[in-house]
Design a protein around this motif. Sequence first.
Motif, PDB file in Angstrom:
ATOM      1  N   VAL A  84       0.715  -1.299   0.085  1.00 53.50           N
ATOM      2  CA  VAL A  84      -0.202   0.317   0.204  1.00 53.50           C
ATOM      3  C   VAL A  84       0.811   1.624   0.066  1.00 53.50           C
ATOM      4  O   VAL A  84       2.200   1.003   0.491  1.00 53.50           O
ATOM      5  CB  VAL A  84      -1.087   0.130   1.472  1.00 53.50           C
ATOM      6  CG1 VAL A  84      -1.885  -1.232   1.330  1.00 53.50           C
ATOM      7  CG2 VAL A  84      -0.100   0.091   2.545  1.00 53.50           C
ATOM      8  N   ASP A  85       0.310   2.397  -0.016  1.00 48.73           N
ATOM      9  CA  ASP A  85       1.056   4.074  -0.532  1.00 48.73           C
ATOM     10  C   ASP A  85       1.201   4.760   0.483  1.00 48.73           C
ATOM     11  O   ASP A  85       1.540   5.371   0.996  1.00 48.73           O
ATOM     12  CB  ASP A  85       0.228   4.406  -1.548  1.00 48.73           C
ATOM     13  CG  ASP A  85       0.658   3.604  -2.836  1.00 48.73           C
ATOM     14  OD1 ASP A  85       1.415   3.922  -3.436  1.00 48.73           O
ATOM     15  OD2 ASP A  85      -0.132   2.820  -3.323  1.00 48.73           O
ATOM     16  N   GLY A  86       0.293   4.500   1.954  1.00 43.31           N
ATOM     17  CA  GLY A  86      -0.442   5.021   2.781  1.00 43.31           C
ATOM     18  C   GLY A  86      -0.782   3.884   3.905  1.00 43.31           C
ATOM     19  O   GLY A  86      -1.813   3.654   3.652  1.00 43.31           O
ATOM     20  N   PHE A  87      -0.689   4.513   5.338  1.00 41.18           N
ATOM     21  CA  PHE A  87      -1.865   4.028   6.479  1.00 41.18           C
ATOM     22  C   PHE A  87      -1.502   5.409   7.073  1.00 41.18           C
ATOM     23  O   PHE A  87      -0.858   6.090   7.100  1.00 41.18           O
ATOM     24  CB  PHE A  87      -0.793   3.416   7.450  1.00 41.18           C
ATOM     25  CG  PHE A  87      -1.705   2.844   8.157  1.00 41.18           C
ATOM     26  CD1 PHE A  87      -2.567   1.853   8.327  1.00 41.18           C
ATOM     27  CD2 PHE A  87      -1.235   3.169   9.542  1.00 41.18           C
ATOM     28  CE1 PHE A  87      -3.369   1.152   9.811  1.00 41.18           C
ATOM     29  CE2 PHE A  87      -1.917   2.618  11.110  1.00 41.18           C
ATOM     30  CZ  PHE A  87      -3.089   1.851  10.684  1.00 41.18           C
ATOM     31  N   VAL A  88      -3.422   5.867   7.989  1.00 35.81           N
ATOM     32  CA  VAL A  88      -3.584   7.005   8.331  1.00 35.81           C
ATOM     33  C   VAL A  88      -4.455   5.864   9.864  1.00 35.81           C
ATOM     34  O   VAL A  88      -5.660   5.344   9.314  1.00 35.81           O
ATOM     35  CB  VAL A  88      -4.444   8.085   7.230  1.00 35.81           C
ATOM     36  CG1 VAL A  88      -4.836   8.456   8.650  1.00 35.81           C
ATOM     37  CG2 VAL A  88      -3.330   8.493   6.627  1.00 35.81           C
ATOM     38  N   SER A  89      -3.970   6.315  10.552  1.00 34.60           N
ATOM     39  CA  SER A  89      -5.013   5.874  11.930  1.00 34.60           C
ATOM     40  C   SER A  89      -6.035   6.646  11.326  1.00 34.60           C
ATOM     41  O   SER A  89      -6.281   8.037  12.047  1.00 34.60           O
ATOM     42  CB  SER A  89      -4.313   5.804  12.973  1.00 34.60           C
ATOM     43  OG  SER A  89      -5.363   5.616  14.700  1.00 34.60           O
ATOM     44  N   THR A  90      -7.651   5.721  12.603  1.00 33.50           N
ATOM     45  CA  THR A  90      -8.956   7.031  12.578  1.00 33.50           C
ATOM     46  C   THR A  90      -8.355   7.512  13.972  1.00 33.50           C
ATOM     47  O   THR A  90      -9.387   8.588  14.089  1.00 33.50           O
ATOM     48  CB  THR A  90      -9.739   5.830  12.661  1.00 33.50           C
ATOM     49  OG1 THR A  90      -9.817   5.020  13.650  1.00 33.50           O
ATOM     50  CG2 THR A  90      -9.988   5.158  10.907  1.00 33.50           C
ATOM     51  N   SER A  91      -7.274   7.218  14.293  1.00 29.73           N
ATOM     52  CA  SER A  91      -6.944   7.681  16.038  1.00 29.73           C
ATOM     53  C   SER A  91      -6.501   9.314  15.778  1.00 29.73           C
ATOM     54  O   SER A  91      -6.470   9.984  16.803  1.00 29.73           O
ATOM     55  CB  SER A  91      -6.306   6.672  16.766  1.00 29.73           C
ATOM     56  OG  SER A  91      -5.796   6.563  16.899  1.00 29.73           O
ATOM     57  N   ASP A  92      -5.519   9.416  14.299  1.00 28.48           N
ATOM     58  CA  ASP A  92      -4.589  10.727  14.056  1.00 28.48           C
ATOM     59  C   ASP A  92      -5.625  11.513  13.736  1.00 28.48           C
ATOM     60  O   ASP A  92      -6.989  11.455  13.648  1.00 28.48           O
ATOM     61  CB  ASP A  92      -3.975  10.389  12.773  1.00 28.48           C
ATOM     62  CG  ASP A  92      -2.739   9.193  12.896  1.00 28.48           C
ATOM     63  OD1 ASP A  92      -2.524   9.298  14.094  1.00 28.48           O
ATOM     64  OD2 ASP A  92      -2.362   8.780  12.015  1.00 28.48           O
ATOM     65  N   ASP A  93      -5.495  13.092  13.949  1.00 32.86           N
ATOM     66  CA  ASP A  93      -5.938  14.192  13.169  1.00 32.86           C
ATOM     67  C   ASP A  93      -6.472  14.306  12.481  1.00 32.86           C
ATOM     68  O   ASP A  93      -6.708  13.504  11.584  1.00 32.86           O
ATOM     69  CB  ASP A  93      -4.720  15.211  13.003  1.00 32.86           C
ATOM     70  CG  ASP A  93      -5.183  16.641  13.370  1.00 32.86           C
ATOM     71  OD1 ASP A  93      -5.718  16.855  12.113  1.00 32.86           O
ATOM     72  OD2 ASP A  93      -5.505  17.207  13.959  1.00 32.86           O
ATOM     73  N   PRO A  94      -7.547  14.282  12.601  1.00 37.25           N
ATOM     74  CA  PRO A  94      -8.950  14.383  11.441  1.00 37.25           C
ATOM     75  C   PRO A  94      -8.210  15.173  10.068  1.00 37.25           C
ATOM     76  O   PRO A  94      -8.274  14.534   8.922  1.00 37.25           O
ATOM     77  CB  PRO A  94      -9.812  15.270  11.275  1.00 37.25           C
ATOM     78  CG  PRO A  94      -9.868  15.753  13.533  1.00 37.25           C
ATOM     79  CD  PRO A  94      -8.420  15.594  13.365  1.00 37.25           C
ATOM     80  N   ASP A  95      -7.384  15.466  10.034  1.00 43.30           N
ATOM     81  CA  ASP A  95      -6.498  16.393   8.995  1.00 43.30           C
ATOM     82  C   ASP A  95      -6.059  14.973   8.388  1.00 43.30           C
ATOM     83  O   ASP A  95      -4.852  15.251   6.910  1.00 43.30           O
ATOM     84  CB  ASP A  95      -5.932  17.779   8.798  1.00 43.30           C
ATOM     85  CG  ASP A  95      -7.435  19.007   8.718  1.00 43.30           C
ATOM     86  OD1 ASP A  95      -8.015  18.617   8.090  1.00 43.30           O
ATOM     87  OD2 ASP A  95      -6.826  19.786   9.344  1.00 43.30           O
ATOM     88  N   ALA A  96      -5.143  14.516   9.135  1.00 42.96           N
ATOM     89  CA  ALA A  96      -4.244  13.601   8.641  1.00 42.96           C
ATOM     90  C   ALA A  96      -4.446  12.940   7.516  1.00 42.96           C
ATOM     91  O   ALA A  96      -3.598  12.628   6.881  1.00 42.96           O
ATOM     92  CB  ALA A  96      -4.024  12.167   9.770  1.00 42.96           C
ATOM     93  N   LEU A  97      -5.770  12.116   7.051  1.00 41.97           N
ATOM     94  CA  LEU A  97      -5.929  11.543   6.294  1.00 41.97           C
ATOM     95  C   LEU A  97      -5.767  12.086   4.711  1.00 41.97           C
ATOM     96  O   LEU A  97      -5.543  11.801   3.888  1.00 41.97           O
ATOM     97  CB  LEU A  97      -7.969  10.944   6.199  1.00 41.97           C
ATOM     98  CG  LEU A  97      -7.876   9.886   4.705  1.00 41.97           C
ATOM     99  CD1 LEU A  97      -6.811   8.777   4.934  1.00 41.97           C
ATOM    100  CD2 LEU A  97      -9.723   9.967   4.829  1.00 41.97           C
TER     101      LEU A  97
END
Length: 131
Positions: free
Chosen positions: A101-114
């Motif tokens: 995959v090209d990236g992973f973002v946690s749902t618990s990260d800052d809302p703008d992280a995704l």
Amino acid sequence: MSSISYSMAETLLYVDDDPLRLEALSARLRLMGYEVLTATNGAEALTLFANSHIDLAVVDYYMPGMCGDLVAIEMKNRRRNVPVIIFSGVFTLSEMVIALVDGFVSTSDDPDALLDKIAETLRPLRAARAS
């Protein structure tokens, strides 16, 4: 507020079995100027992926039937050049999935992280189109 500017041309496929998150995030992505196709499961996502122009896919990890890692693997097998980002509360992914995959973002990260990860991942595509 995020400091990265967002392009207005790309089509995203967002896959999530959580209807509230799917609705809220897809609405936010549309407000950012993206075209957004949505799916609530892996089979639906793969059909859309096969039959639509997709610039980037965002895939939830835990979904009934087919988990996001299998969806991501199948997407990459079909079209390796389309970036796939896993968006989930899962913190451990297999090495094979991480490599694919090209990236992973946690749902618990800052809302703008995704949003930032989407823009960062699409930047080379935008540069290639501009040249």
